[in-house]
Design an enzyme around this catalytic site. Structure first.
Site, PDB file in Angstrom:
ATOM      1  N   ARG A 164       0.835  -1.219   0.000  1.00  0.00           N
ATOM      2  CA  ARG A 164       0.000   0.000   0.000  1.00  0.00           C
ATOM      3  C   ARG A 164       0.861   1.256   0.000  1.00  0.00           C
ATOM      4  O   ARG A 164       0.543   2.236  -0.668  1.00  0.00           O
ATOM      5  CB  ARG A 164      -0.970  -0.018   1.193  1.00  0.00           C
ATOM      6  CG  ARG A 164      -1.667   1.315   1.437  1.00  0.00           C
ATOM      7  CD  ARG A 164      -2.948   1.213   2.265  1.00  0.00           C
ATOM      8  NE  ARG A 164      -2.833   0.373   3.432  1.00  0.00           N
ATOM      9  CZ  ARG A 164      -2.220   0.708   4.583  1.00  0.00           C
ATOM     10  NH1 ARG A 164      -1.655   1.897   4.709  1.00  0.00           N
ATOM     11  NH2 ARG A 164      -2.181  -0.143   5.582  1.00  0.00           N
ATOM     12  N   TYR A 168     -16.452  18.456 -14.774  1.00  0.00           N
ATOM     13  CA  TYR A 168     -16.882  17.059 -14.943  1.00  0.00           C
ATOM     14  C   TYR A 168     -17.850  16.733 -13.808  1.00  0.00           C
ATOM     15  O   TYR A 168     -17.544  16.998 -12.647  1.00  0.00           O
ATOM     16  CB  TYR A 168     -15.651  16.138 -14.914  1.00  0.00           C
ATOM     17  CG  TYR A 168     -15.996  14.684 -14.723  1.00  0.00           C
ATOM     18  CD1 TYR A 168     -16.806  14.021 -15.634  1.00  0.00           C
ATOM     19  CD2 TYR A 168     -15.540  13.987 -13.615  1.00  0.00           C
ATOM     20  CE1 TYR A 168     -17.137  12.691 -15.443  1.00  0.00           C
ATOM     21  CE2 TYR A 168     -15.869  12.658 -13.420  1.00  0.00           C
ATOM     22  CZ  TYR A 168     -16.674  12.017 -14.341  1.00  0.00           C
ATOM     23  OH  TYR A 168     -17.020  10.713 -14.155  1.00  0.00           O
ATOM     24  N   ASP A 222      -7.256  19.369 -14.209  1.00  0.00           N
ATOM     25  CA  ASP A 222      -7.609  18.036 -14.701  1.00  0.00           C
ATOM     26  C   ASP A 222      -7.226  17.985 -16.182  1.00  0.00           C
ATOM     27  O   ASP A 222      -7.871  18.621 -17.026  1.00  0.00           O
ATOM     28  CB  ASP A 222      -9.111  17.784 -14.501  1.00  0.00           C
ATOM     29  CG  ASP A 222      -9.518  16.360 -14.881  1.00  0.00           C
ATOM     30  OD1 ASP A 222      -8.864  15.770 -15.762  1.00  0.00           O
ATOM     31  OD2 ASP A 222     -10.515  15.859 -14.323  1.00  0.00           O
ATOM     32  N   LYS A 278      -8.546   6.881 -19.078  1.00  0.00           N
ATOM     33  CA  LYS A 278      -8.913   7.349 -20.429  1.00  0.00           C
ATOM     34  C   LYS A 278      -7.744   7.152 -21.395  1.00  0.00           C
ATOM     35  O   LYS A 278      -7.358   6.035 -21.663  1.00  0.00           O
ATOM     36  CB  LYS A 278      -9.389   8.795 -20.339  1.00  0.00           C
ATOM     37  CG  LYS A 278     -10.372   9.070 -19.181  1.00  0.00           C
ATOM     38  CD  LYS A 278     -11.649   8.279 -19.269  1.00  0.00           C
ATOM     39  CE  LYS A 278     -12.504   8.523 -18.028  1.00  0.00           C
ATOM     40  NZ  LYS A 278     -13.715   7.763 -17.998  1.00  0.00           N
TER      41      LYS A 278
END
Ligand SMILES: Cc1ncc(COP(=O)(O)O)c(C=O)c1O
Length: 383
Positions: free
Chosen positions: A47, A99, A171, A196
């Site tokens: 982690r 968004y 972003d 994406k």
């Protein structure tokens, strides 16, 4: 080095034990301690950090010309970490066409925690200036915006943020580092939904934050990443890395295809409006030409009403009639997608109800244009 070379070589070392040219996927959750209690490999627990995630973060740093990067299990987890690094009572300025997932996060999760926000038209610098408050800590940009493809001047907004002692976070999912050097333009943080274009094949979820400076704010982001644990799995990191190797060449083809599709739609009598920054008629064209290497693979268009149907009905009929464009959400994969955003965003959506958003894929542009032509011809009857 040029970005094509960086994309192929960054974060890649020949595996010293096997000689493997492509990096292995390190699945081990734990790493051995030396007798003095130290971790000679630099890794202790999956982690906190692991070699596959580190390789991905190194590539992202190189692509964005930043100094460090933190990767997450999704784009939204990365975005969430930026807002979590702020404090109660801080104020943020966000785009009014942000968004919708990010808007929902700010309104429904962070507002109850005491984060103040103002939504403005980010293309209106006077509105951004007027929204600044003494407690403004962050201005959030998203350019090109989703789904109207509005273009924000990154350098100008970053300058406003810095003059007010605030951070500018952008972003950059849609332009990718290939088309927009977000940090070089002045932003402090560049954020990606690697789901994406970076992943590029619609088969892996992920997010990333790349920082221009090694500072307290990024240290808090790193703390949130390692302690909160919304991290990508080694396999997801490896898939994203694999996608990035071809990013520059995929982006060229996405841009080329989108340009052709946009021109076709702009000259179609059943299409009322095309939103694509590569068109000279687009209000953000000049800024896009200044700050982007090319105009991207995303566009949206509004379908005209006819004597029997509203524009919304016709938009839905077109989306249901395409054969190559799959009617599905998301973007940035090799396949073309079409989506009626108003239906997806639901109540409170500012998206025109006759708008279809298109992620232009890597099929031959003539086939994509033929598909849209037949869908428009089959469904919209003007006279
Ligand atoms: C611009 C932008 N940012 C962030 C996200 C969220 O990314 P993810 O779905 O990986 O959480 C999306 C998803 O569509 C997006 O388009």
């Amino acid at each position: 080095m040029n970005i094509e070379t960086i994309a192929v070589h960054a974060g890649k070392e020949i595996d010293p034990t096997t000689g493997a040219v492509m990096p292995p996927i390190h699945l081990s959750t734990t790493f051995v301690r030396a007798s003095d209690g130290s971790y000679p490999s630099g890794y202790s627990y999956i982690r906190s950090d692991n070699p596959t995630r580190r390789a991905l973060e190194e590539v992202l740093v190189a692509l964005e010309a930043g100094v460090d990067a933190a990767t997450f299990a999704s784009g939204m987890a990365a975005i969430m970490a930026v807002f979590q690094a702020l404090g109660t009572g801080d104020h943020v300025i966000i785009p009014d066409d942000i968004y919708f997932g990010t808007g929902k996060l700010v309104r429904e999760i962070f507002a109850p925690w005491g984060l103040e926000s103002t939504a403005v038209d980010m293309t209106d610098l006077a509105a951004v200036q007027a929204a600044l408050r003494p407690n403004t800590k962050l201005i959030w940009i998203e350019t090109p915006s989703n789904p109207l493809l509005k273009i924000t001047d990154v350098a100008a907004v970053a300058a406003l943020a810095h003059a007010a002692g605030a951070i500018c976070a952008c972003d950059s999912t849609w332009p990718t580092p290939m088309l927009q050097r977000t940090l070089a333009l002045g932003a402090d943080l560049s954020i990606h939904a690697t789901t994406k274009y970076l992943g590029g094949h619609s088969d892996v979820l992920g997010g990333a934050i790349i920082t221009k400076a090694d500072n307290d704010f990024f240290a808090r982001i790193r703390l949130i990443q390692r302690t909160g644990g919304a991290v990508p799995s080694p396999f997801d990191c490896w898939l994203t890395l694999r996608g990035i190797r071809t990013l520059p060449y995929r982006m060229r083809a996405h841009c080329e295809n989108a340009r052709k599709v946009a021109h076709f739609l702009a000259n179609h009598d059943k299409v009322c409006k095309v939103h694509y920054p590569g068109l000279e008629s687009h209000p953000g064209h000049a800024i896009a030409a200044k700050q982007m290497a090319d105009f991207g693979g995303m566009l949206s268009f509004q379908v005209c009403p006819d004597k029997l149907h509203t524009g919304q009905e016709n938009a839905l009929r077109v989306a249901n009639s395409t054969k190559l464009f799959a009617q599905a959400t998301s973007l940035g994969g090799v396949e073309s997608l079409i989506e009626h955003r108003y239906s997806v965003e639901g109540q409170g959506s500012k998206t025109p109800d006759n708008l279809l958003r298109v992620s232009v894929g890597l099929e031959h542009p003539d086939d994509l244009i033929a598909d849209l032509a037949q869908a428009l011809a089959a469904t919209v009857t003007l006279m």
